[in-house]
Enzyme design. Structure first.
Site, PDB file in Angstrom:
ATOM      1  N   THR A 179       0.775  -1.262   0.035  1.00  0.00           N
ATOM      2  CA  THR A 179      -0.090  -0.063   0.043  1.00  0.00           C
ATOM      3  C   THR A 179       0.880   1.151  -0.058  1.00  0.00           C
ATOM      4  O   THR A 179       0.573   2.231  -0.663  1.00  0.00           O
ATOM      5  CB  THR A 179      -1.052   0.005   1.419  1.00  0.00           C
ATOM      6  OG1 THR A 179      -1.805  -1.023   1.006  1.00  0.00           O
ATOM      7  CG2 THR A 179      -1.602   1.302   1.317  1.00  0.00           C
TER       8      THR A 179
ATOM      9  N   SER B 224      45.972 -13.500  -4.432  1.00  0.00           N
ATOM     10  CA  SER B 224      46.217 -13.648  -2.937  1.00  0.00           C
ATOM     11  C   SER B 224      47.132 -12.551  -2.610  1.00  0.00           C
ATOM     12  O   SER B 224      47.748 -11.953  -3.286  1.00  0.00           O
ATOM     13  CB  SER B 224      47.166 -14.942  -2.534  1.00  0.00           C
ATOM     14  OG  SER B 224      47.503 -14.829  -1.420  1.00  0.00           O
TER      15      SER B 224
ATOM     16  N   SER C 177      -7.195  -0.564  -6.262  1.00  0.00           N
ATOM     17  CA  SER C 177      -6.765  -1.055  -4.789  1.00  0.00           C
ATOM     18  C   SER C 177      -5.235  -1.350  -4.971  1.00  0.00           C
ATOM     19  O   SER C 177      -4.729  -1.919  -6.058  1.00  0.00           O
ATOM     20  CB  SER C 177      -7.439  -2.038  -4.266  1.00  0.00           C
ATOM     21  OG  SER C 177      -7.039  -2.492  -3.305  1.00  0.00           O
TER      22      SER C 177
END
Length: 474
Positions: A98, A315, A137
């Site tokens: 909503t 690394s 809605s």
């Protein structure tokens, strides 16, 4: 500052804000994620509001001048990159979406007001609820907007999936006569080609492509016009008939109206099905990545059958180390998608009665999963697959020292005798060929056949890079 009111009271809103009081409350209530509502969801919402204004105007329920201003505001917003400062609500929110729906209503209303020379917040002329949200809605706009957003996000995913399939097919052809040892349970099995590996990887992706497209079909059906819980309350018959066709014209998508609006409001099985197909794609990509990491392991103590392109130092302490970083990141995206699928399934299952309140987390997970999988396939193709080379000398050495040729001996001397030769080869370090040549049980022609790799690995190619089994010549 300006002051706006709702049924809970009044709040001060930044004077420059295009959003209103409902958005302000959501910002206070949902400080959950730094990620705002997805731009594609907002874009779809804006298109829905535009279609709704046009449809309500032609039905006679919305003043045509007000509708004109709403349409103009949506076009202005759609013609520019989505400004997330206008739509700042967290993509994880309560209320079944909503807040996102009202955020869009408020922004459209205020942009329209500004275009008419009125002040932001002057909702007496254009109201976010009564005008912009007319005949709608959150129950029908939010899932509809979410589906439209998913349809658009799936296009680049499917394109990149096809690109990856093509790249794997090219490698299958390139390595169609590069022989190597096959393995089961990580132990030597029988010879194959490196091309077979790439062919085996692309086949599940082809099935994934079909599954995703099938799941996508369910997204075209929308429940717009259903209003609250699919009841159709406050919605005109004209609106129910025309809203989806009007929206289809705006989005240029083949959208259709759901036959049962009540069911469509509750039902999220299509989204769960889509999630399942994405999880399967993630699994396929993770399997490919696992194999790439293993086959490229080394450079001295691993398999080192293939070379992945070196992309970065591996690394901070071990000089010269290069790690398989591209497959590693693809693995991690796959793991993430597995989690998204669990979240989506749990959220869909948790819905109660006439509405599922957890659609925001469902769409958030689907959006992120699709975008991350798309990017993962892109980097896998460009930064790994396309640049793979084979270590032919290492592959040939493995085959030469392999005891897998014992399998080809079994029709001649039986399983037990062939096993004895294999064990002797492993124990003494002598090749199986050396031991077999000393045996009187093989003719020269039989030895030639047993150790001819081309006869063992039948690898005739079809347009799909598959295998064709040929009957032996008499």
């Amino acid at each position: 500052m300006r002051t706006e009111s709702d049924s809970l009271g009044q709040l001060n809103i930044p004077k420059t804000a295009y959003y209103g009081i409902h958005t302000q409350r959501a910002l206070h209530n949902f400080p959950i994620s730094s990620q705002p509502t997805h731009p594609e969801l907002i874009r779809a919402f804006l298109e829905i509001k535009q279609a709704a204004a046009k449809t309500n105007a032609t039905s006679g329920n919305l003043d045509r001048s007000v509708a004109k201003h709403i349409v103009s505001a949506t076009k202005t917003l759609l013609n520019n990159p989505i400004d997330l400062s206008m739509f700042p609500i967290s993509d994880i929110q309560g209320g079944a979406g909503t807040s996102a729906n009202m955020n869009v209503n408020e922004v459209i209303a205020n942009v329209a007001l500004e275009q008419t020379g009125r002040a932001r917040g002057d909702y007496a002329y254009i109201n976010p609820n009564d005008d912009v949200n007319m005949a709608q809605s959150t129950n029908d706009t939010y899932p509809s907007a979410g589906k439209i957003a998913l349809l658009r996000l799936l296009d680049p995913l499917l394109l990149e999936l096809q690109n990856l399939i093509d790249a794997l097919g090219n490698k299958a052809d390139e390595f169609s006569t590069t022989y190597k040892m096959g393995r089961t349970q990580l132990q030597d099995a029988v010879p194959m080609t490196l091309g077979n590996s790439f062919h085996a990887w692309l086949k599940p992706l082809l099935r994934d492509d079909l599954r995703i497209k099938t799941a996508r079909d369910a997204l075209y059906m929308l429940n717009l016009g259903g209003s609250a819980i699919g009841s159709g309350i406050n919605v005109s018959y004209h609106y129910q008939v025309h809203i989806v066709p009007n929206l289809a014209g705006i989005t240029k998508l083949p959208l259709t109206q759901a036959h049962d609006l009540f069911d469509a409001t509750q039902n999220l099985d299509g989204l769960v099905a889509l999630s399942g197909t994405l999880k399967t794609l993630a699994m396929s990509l993770s399997k490919i990545s696992n194999d790439l990491r293993l086959l490229s392991s080394g450079p001295r103590s691993g398999l080192l059958e293939i070379n992945l392109p070196a992309k970065q130092a591996g690394s901070s302490i071990m000089p010269g180390k290069v790690n398989p970083v591209i497959p590693e990141v693809v693995n991690q995206v796959a793991f993430e998608m597995f989690g998204f699928d669990a979240t989506i399934t749990a959220a869909a299952e948790a819905g109660q009665l006439e509405l599922n309140a957890f659609e925001p987390i469902i769409f958030r997970s689907l959006f992120a999963g699709i975008e991350h999988l798309t990017s993962a396939m892109t980097t896998l193709r460009l930064n790994a697959i396309d640049g793979i080379t084979s270590n032919k000398s290492r592959l040939a050495q493995d085959i030469d020292l392999s005891v897998s040729f014992a399998t080809a001996m079994t029709p001649i001397i039986g399983y037990q005798e062939a096993a004895k030769l294999a064990k002797e080869s492993i124990r003494t370090g002598k090749s199986l060929r050396q031991l077999a040549e000393k045996k009187s049980c093989f003719t020269p022609d039989q030895l030639t056949h047993i150790f001819k790799i081309e006869d063992i690995v039948i690898n005739a190619r079809t347009p799909e890079h598959g295998l064709v089994l040929h009957a032996p010549t008499q």
